[in-house]
Motif scaffolding. Sequence first.
Motif, mmCIF file in Angstrom:
data_model
loop_
_atom_site.group_PDB
_atom_site.id
_atom_site.type_symbol
_atom_site.label_atom_id
_atom_site.label_comp_id
_atom_site.label_asym_id
_atom_site.label_seq_id
_atom_site.Cartn_x
_atom_site.Cartn_y
_atom_site.Cartn_z
ATOM 1 N N ILE A 158 -0.556 11.853 -4.158
ATOM 2 C CA ILE A 158 0.216 10.670 -3.782
ATOM 3 C C ILE A 158 -0.621 9.390 -3.825
ATOM 4 O O ILE A 158 -0.074 8.290 -3.794
ATOM 5 C CB ILE A 158 0.848 10.821 -2.386
ATOM 6 C CG1 ILE A 158 -0.238 10.903 -1.294
ATOM 7 C CG2 ILE A 158 1.759 12.031 -2.331
ATOM 8 C CD1 ILE A 158 0.336 10.839 0.114
ATOM 9 N N GLN A 159 -1.951 9.517 -3.896
ATOM 10 C CA GLN A 159 -2.804 8.328 -3.983
ATOM 11 C C GLN A 159 -2.893 7.894 -5.447
ATOM 12 O O GLN A 159 -3.490 8.564 -6.267
ATOM 13 C CB GLN A 159 -4.195 8.632 -3.431
ATOM 14 C CG GLN A 159 -4.207 8.984 -1.955
ATOM 15 C CD GLN A 159 -3.695 7.847 -1.081
ATOM 16 O OE1 GLN A 159 -3.903 6.677 -1.393
ATOM 17 N NE2 GLN A 159 -3.006 8.198 -0.009
ATOM 18 N N ALA A 172 4.982 13.426 -3.584
ATOM 19 C CA ALA A 172 4.577 14.520 -2.695
ATOM 20 C C ALA A 172 5.075 15.862 -3.222
ATOM 21 O O ALA A 172 6.253 16.022 -3.581
ATOM 22 C CB ALA A 172 5.126 14.286 -1.293
ATOM 23 N N GLY A 173 4.179 16.809 -3.286
ATOM 24 C CA GLY A 173 4.508 18.146 -3.770
ATOM 25 C C GLY A 173 4.428 18.286 -5.270
ATOM 26 O O GLY A 173 4.470 19.394 -5.798
ATOM 27 N N HIS A 212 0.819 -1.215 0.000
ATOM 28 C CA HIS A 212 0.000 0.000 0.000
ATOM 29 C C HIS A 212 0.853 1.266 0.000
ATOM 30 O O HIS A 212 0.326 2.364 -0.108
ATOM 31 C CB HIS A 212 -0.925 -0.002 1.202
ATOM 32 C CG HIS A 212 -1.856 -1.183 1.225
ATOM 33 N ND1 HIS A 212 -2.838 -1.365 0.288
ATOM 34 C CD2 HIS A 212 -1.906 -2.266 2.048
ATOM 35 C CE1 HIS A 212 -3.478 -2.494 0.536
ATOM 36 N NE2 HIS A 212 -2.930 -3.049 1.590
ATOM 37 N N PHE A 213 2.173 1.089 0.109
ATOM 38 C CA PHE A 213 3.093 2.232 0.068
ATOM 39 C C PHE A 213 4.266 1.847 -0.819
ATOM 40 O O PHE A 213 5.172 1.124 -0.396
ATOM 41 C CB PHE A 213 3.585 2.597 1.475
ATOM 42 C CG PHE A 213 2.484 2.963 2.418
ATOM 43 C CD1 PHE A 213 1.994 4.258 2.463
ATOM 44 C CD2 PHE A 213 1.923 2.010 3.251
ATOM 45 C CE1 PHE A 213 0.968 4.610 3.333
ATOM 46 C CE2 PHE A 213 0.894 2.342 4.124
ATOM 47 C CZ PHE A 213 0.413 3.643 4.161
ATOM 48 N N LEU A 214 4.234 2.287 -2.067
ATOM 49 C CA LEU A 214 5.285 1.996 -3.038
ATOM 50 C C LEU A 214 5.843 3.318 -3.540
ATOM 51 O O LEU A 214 5.191 4.030 -4.292
ATOM 52 C CB LEU A 214 4.724 1.171 -4.202
ATOM 53 C CG LEU A 214 4.070 -0.175 -3.837
ATOM 54 C CD1 LEU A 214 3.488 -0.839 -5.082
ATOM 55 C CD2 LEU A 214 5.072 -1.101 -3.160
ATOM 56 N N ILE A 266 -7.709 -0.264 -7.578
ATOM 57 C CA ILE A 266 -6.712 -0.669 -6.588
ATOM 58 C C ILE A 266 -5.576 0.344 -6.634
ATOM 59 O O ILE A 266 -5.420 1.077 -7.615
ATOM 60 C CB ILE A 266 -6.182 -2.087 -6.846
ATOM 61 C CG1 ILE A 266 -5.357 -2.115 -8.145
ATOM 62 C CG2 ILE A 266 -7.314 -3.086 -6.901
ATOM 63 C CD1 ILE A 266 -4.561 -3.396 -8.306
ATOM 64 N N GLY A 267 -4.790 0.391 -5.585
ATOM 65 C CA GLY A 267 -3.721 1.372 -5.634
ATOM 66 C C GLY A 267 -2.860 1.382 -4.402
ATOM 67 O O GLY A 267 -2.892 0.481 -3.570
ATOM 68 N N TYR A 268 -2.107 2.452 -4.295
ATOM 69 C CA TYR A 268 -1.124 2.587 -3.232
ATOM 70 C C TYR A 268 -0.800 4.068 -3.079
ATOM 71 O O TYR A 268 -1.150 4.900 -3.937
ATOM 72 C CB TYR A 268 0.140 1.800 -3.567
ATOM 73 C CG TYR A 268 0.718 2.109 -4.933
ATOM 74 C CD1 TYR A 268 1.662 3.125 -5.113
ATOM 75 C CD2 TYR A 268 0.313 1.387 -6.053
ATOM 76 C CE1 TYR A 268 2.177 3.418 -6.366
ATOM 77 C CE2 TYR A 268 0.828 1.674 -7.313
ATOM 78 C CZ TYR A 268 1.755 2.689 -7.464
ATOM 79 O OH TYR A 268 2.261 2.984 -8.699
ATOM 80 N N ALA A 269 -0.149 4.384 -1.994
ATOM 81 C CA ALA A 269 0.329 5.743 -1.780
ATOM 82 C C ALA A 269 1.785 5.827 -2.231
ATOM 83 O O ALA A 269 2.613 5.020 -1.814
ATOM 84 C CB ALA A 269 0.204 6.127 -0.306
#
Length: 765
Positions: free
Chosen positions: A234-235, A229-230, A81-83, A221-224
């Motif tokens: 990010i989603q 960022a910036g 969930h965080f890539l 489906i996805g990941y943050a």
Amino acid sequence: MTGDDSSAPDFLDLVPDREGGPERLLLGIRRFDEPFLLTVSLSQGVGSSELWLDRGRAGKARLAEFRRANRRVLLVVLNKHFLTSGDAAAVRAGQESFAVSVVWSGPVLREEEGTVVVDATGLVLYDHDRVAGHLEDEGQGEYALDAATSLPLLADSRTGPAATRLPALLTFRGPGRGAALRAVAADPRAVSVVQQLNLLRLPESPLPARRYHPASGGYGIGYADHGLAGRADIQVKVQPRFRAEPGGAGVVFRVDPAIPEPFRTAVVEGGNWWREAFARTGLPDAYRVEAAGPDFDPYDPAVNGVVWVHRSGRGWSLGQGLTDPRTGEILHARVRLGSQRVDQVRALGEALLAPYGRPDEAERLAAVEELVLARLRLLAAHEIGHALGFMHNFASTRHPAPSVMDYPHPRVTVTDTGELDLAHAYATGLGPWDHFLVAHAYGHFADEERELAGLRRAAAEAGLVYVSDEDAQGTSAAHPDGVPWVTGGDALQALETVLRVRRIALEGFSRGVLPPGRQTGELEERAVLLHLLHRHEVTAVARLVGGVRYGYAQAGDDAPGGEPVDAGTQHTALNRLAALLRTDRLGLPQAVLDVITPPAIRYVRTDQYFDTGTGRLPDPFEAVRTAVTLVTRELLDPARLGRVAWQHAADPAMPGARDVVDALLEATWLSDEEHRAAEVPGRPGVRDTADWTVLNHLLTALDTPGLPAPVRATLKAALRALAVRLRERGGEQRVEAAELIASYLADPRSVRLDPLPRVPPGAPN
């Protein structure tokens, strides 16, 4: 199990155990720090519809990798969930910011020719699917994996260039007191399943991701990605889909030979409905469904399987896809079709037509059999649709033709001679929404974003409303167009139609609704199906009260916001629901009461029966309470009352919470006697039961969590006014009710309210 390149080295090596002794699983690992997919499924299930631990169950995919740590090997589950993307420093920051999970470690036994050999017995003798926790969550007690009666199934282990499959017999020991396990397990104190642990390589050439849009009808489906960022949101969300290229190998689903004929042919036929949509999208050879041969292996990750599953009780079928978390590519899919659906649909058809013992018995039974086959065709198309990446659309009854991704209830019509007709109970083929789904997920475009937006715009202009699960399921749902299991687009008209069908079927009820070899206690199950036949249309009409229409969109789209249902329709819907509390619509007719009996010896009442307070006998009072509850549970839902109150505050022409309460009371306690004098068996008992059921639910609603304070005050005021009017009218029942209201409002702890009636399950159909 083989991959595309049979000459390539296997993903993992299955190494013979040279030392003998205790049975061990030895693996040879040559790839470390290389992510792969870790999945788990069950090839030996539990068999309970309540527990969902079925044959063919597929757990969620996890991203994992092997890591070397001195003389041990670790299996590390990564946080998919965080890539984080970016340069090496950005990726490292992302990896170190979120916890990973080491789920297993094993000793290195030896190294040979670049391969590390480990004892992986503990890897497969691990509850990867959290079976023990699931049993506890479902109220079956605390279970734990028993190492003494669990073992790897070495002879059934398989490996190849693309994947490795490691099955194991796992036994869970526990108290054995849970009702669901007692109903299906040989010994509920020792529950054994076969777990298939799959390790799959990720594609070396990832499929280009298709960005998810909430109006696409597909899963998202996805990941943050904090590396964005910036710079961007990010989603990251992508739409799952198979790799379907022009001239490619195509997506093939193979149907379990365990499905008997003619049901297997129906499944193949229904599954192949999707071929038309792929052809229209320019991919005529990209998809097909075919019957599998006797060597069918439903657990092979290289096979998209349609698996036949047996369960105890009413249960759901499922379609699942295994996806690459980076891109959304569906790598493998499995569909589970529950065999009990055949009996569920056949029971409804027999209850409607009462075929047995009729002069035209053969014709009626043929109509019932075709009903079953039509439902299986639609069921196969529906579940394969999920496996292709598509979500439900519960608004499609308003489309020119319904979507197979809806939940269909059979459309029963009445002939000119007053007979029930099942000939057109289920739609055949895809609807326009289904063609849109395939085009949006699998189409190839020169300018993808622009052309996808054009597809969505054309669907909206064609009136293809889309409402999925969270906005359609449950009594608190607000969207009036997205109601599962309904038969038509106009909820008010559909309710009147199904009530006519219900009346004809109940008046014609006889032992002919049941095969002659079945025990007569089952007649009550068939009566329940008919007595509650209107349940879904009640939900649809109730959804108009406080209903709000809205769509799924992004901020940059040209789309409307929420729009309440107009006041006139809301008032009409409220009146139609109150009319269902008439005695002639609540009690069981004499035709039913004359033939139903308790279950015979060695048979039991199931959850498909009404509850009973009359010993072993069927309980006519409970039938009334249940029919009343179909209405009260919808109208007195706290979310609906809150919406109604707010809409009334903004526009006094809209019905308010007091209008809802008054409609229920005017139909019961405050109704004129002559309006309640229908000729039904036990009329006074039906009337009094309806009154007390409504009052009990109103008092229960006062302490329902989430009820807005202004609504609670409105309910209390309405009940105080009711108590005054009941005393004025007099009579033992009315005075008793007035005293109950006064006592409860003064001190709720001084009054014991009845639990709300249990409504026998009506889905899946």
